[in-house]
Design an enzyme around this catalytic site. Structure first.
Site, mmCIF file in Angstrom:
data_model
loop_
_atom_site.group_PDB
_atom_site.id
_atom_site.type_symbol
_atom_site.label_atom_id
_atom_site.label_comp_id
_atom_site.label_asym_id
_atom_site.label_seq_id
_atom_site.Cartn_x
_atom_site.Cartn_y
_atom_site.Cartn_z
ATOM 1 N N HIS A 39 -9.133 -1.621 3.052
ATOM 2 C CA HIS A 39 -8.321 -1.076 4.145
ATOM 3 C C HIS A 39 -8.364 -1.949 5.409
ATOM 4 O O HIS A 39 -7.570 -1.738 6.330
ATOM 5 C CB HIS A 39 -8.787 0.323 4.532
ATOM 6 C CG HIS A 39 -8.506 1.376 3.509
ATOM 7 N ND1 HIS A 39 -7.270 1.545 2.937
ATOM 8 C CD2 HIS A 39 -9.316 2.320 2.947
ATOM 9 C CE1 HIS A 39 -7.319 2.545 2.066
ATOM 10 N NE2 HIS A 39 -8.553 3.028 2.056
ATOM 11 N N ASP A 49 -7.916 1.606 -6.550
ATOM 12 C CA ASP A 49 -8.442 2.662 -5.678
ATOM 13 C C ASP A 49 -7.314 3.668 -5.423
ATOM 14 O O ASP A 49 -6.140 3.296 -5.358
ATOM 15 C CB ASP A 49 -8.900 2.041 -4.362
ATOM 16 C CG ASP A 49 -9.633 3.010 -3.459
ATOM 17 O OD1 ASP A 49 -10.857 2.922 -3.360
ATOM 18 O OD2 ASP A 49 -8.957 3.845 -2.823
ATOM 19 N N HIS A 53 -6.450 5.141 -2.849
ATOM 20 C CA HIS A 53 -5.815 4.957 -1.546
ATOM 21 C C HIS A 53 -5.154 3.583 -1.472
ATOM 22 O O HIS A 53 -5.654 2.613 -2.051
ATOM 23 C CB HIS A 53 -6.855 5.109 -0.427
ATOM 24 C CG HIS A 53 -7.595 6.404 -0.487
ATOM 25 N ND1 HIS A 53 -8.930 6.490 -0.820
ATOM 26 C CD2 HIS A 53 -7.171 7.678 -0.292
ATOM 27 C CE1 HIS A 53 -9.312 7.764 -0.813
ATOM 28 N NE2 HIS A 53 -8.258 8.494 -0.494
ATOM 29 N N ASP A 113 -12.020 6.675 -6.865
ATOM 30 C CA ASP A 113 -11.613 7.925 -6.249
ATOM 31 C C ASP A 113 -10.335 8.513 -6.842
ATOM 32 O O ASP A 113 -9.864 9.552 -6.381
ATOM 33 C CB ASP A 113 -11.476 7.767 -4.727
ATOM 34 C CG ASP A 113 -10.953 6.421 -4.298
ATOM 35 O OD1 ASP A 113 -10.485 5.664 -5.172
ATOM 36 O OD2 ASP A 113 -11.020 6.109 -3.101
#
Length: 368
Positions: free
Chosen positions: A142, A179, A181, A267
């Site tokens: 991120h 991931d 996200h 996740d």
């Protein structure tokens, strides 16, 4: 050649600093289990412990690595950001971006996390190792050059890529991010470049809320070299494998990378508290085998997986164990303790058909 496993106990000591209320963290004060943030050390420590107990660790070339140097970091991050981060870390910690708290010493731990990734990519790119896994913490996908986000303080993968490029070890690099996200940081860094293909599979409308659209394809020289696949909530085992077959692998085959690097978050797992997806232990093992086979065809097997998210202390270790066993070709198994319950919670045939059709529609939109 062996499979490398890069890890360091010090990375498990990263903590949330001001999120931890009155408990002092940093220096020689080991963080509590949660460390003040959802991105806590136990998911990683329990993965390493599980590997030790099953014997998988003994089959790997396990090692630590030096901290990433300032010169390495500045290949991605401006000096002003690094100076501010180091000053805040020395002063006791703080928070430099949304959802990115850190305690005293957070700068040094983050540079070690980046260093593990640098060493893993270097070893595989140079041919010292066949493939590798970096248990990096804090994560990095991120983090933009001047903007840390979502528990990520340094762009671990991008730093490793740029260091390897500077050494002349790599030309074309593919980064696959599974991931749950969106990998906004990696996308941001390479959005205008055609030497790095970025692919992100993520839950639509999760985090960050304003990035990850399928229409975001890159700009300038990078147009067409950024692929986002925002998947519907509820996507499970067959949907993820279909996404690899229908979008990811064709894109990799067209790009022909020198190495594939996976931003490996867990996740998307079915019981993760920060997502609404339904991937299982079996899913992560199967995805790893598919990408390993693809790397063998396209880039002499050069493949590095870098640990990102995953927030279930119980389930992440088993997802990670299946992934690393598949990466190394090990026969050692750590059976999914929730297999029966998880399989019973997979999408219905009708919903699964809808999910796969939505992936086909996105593949058409992406001209794949």
């Amino acid at each position: 050649m062996a499979t490398g496993f890069f890890w360091d106990e010090s990375c498990f000591w990263h903590a949330g600093g001001n999120y931890a209320f009155t408990v002092p963290f940093g220096g020689l004060v080991q963080p509590l289990a949660a460390g003040g943030i959802p991105e806590n050390p136990e998911t990683k420590r329990r993965l390493k412990n599980l590997m030790d107990v099953t014997g998988l660790s003994a089959e790997l070339a396990a090692q630590s690595a030096p901290n990433a140097t300032r010169d390495m970091l500045e290949r991605v991050h401006p000096a002003s950001y690094l100076d501010a981060f180091k000053a805040a870390s020395d002063a006791g910690g703080g928070e430099m971006g949304p959802n990115v708290p850190f305690a005293r010493g957070g700068y040094e731990i983050a540079t070690l996390s980046a260093g593990l990734t640098v060493a893993a990519v270097d070893a595989v790119a140079s041919g010292t190792l066949e493939n590798a896994y970096a248990l990096s913490r804090p994560p990095g996908h991120h983090c933009e050059p001047e903007k840390p986000m979502g528990f990520c303080l340094l762009a671990n993968i991008a730093i490793a890529i740029e260091v390897a490029k500077a050494k002349g070890l790599l030309g074309r690099v593919a980064v696959l991010d599974w991931d749950v996200h969106h990998g906004n940081g990696t996308e941001n860094i390479y959005y205008a470049r055609d030497d790095v293909l970025t692919i992100s599979l993520h839950q639509e409308g999760n985090y960050p809320l304003t990035t990850g659209a399928i229409t975001d394809r890159g700009t300038g020289a990078g147009e067409g070299y950024n692929i986002n696949l925002p998947m519907h909530a509820g996507s499970g085992h067959t949907a993820y494998l279909h996404a690899l077959d229908r979008v990811v692998i064709p894109a990799l085959e067209a790009f022909k990378p020198d190495i594939i690097i996976v931003a490996c978050g867990y996740d998307a797992a079915i019981i993760d508290p920060l997502s609404r997806m339904q991937a299982t232990v079996e899913t992560f093992g199967a995805m790893t085998r598919k990408i390993k086979e693809t790397a063998a065809r396209l880039c002499d097997g050069k493949l590095v997986l870098v640990h990102e998210g995953g927030y279930s202390e119980v389930y992440v270790p088993f997802c990670g164990h299946a992934t690393i066993a598949a990466l190394s070709g090990s026969s050692i198994d750590a059976p999914d303790p929730l297999a029966i319950a998880m399989n019973n919670r997979q999408p219905s045939p009708a919903f699964d058909l809808f999910l796969r059709q939505s992936i086909d529609d996105m593949a058409q939109q992406l001209d794949l």
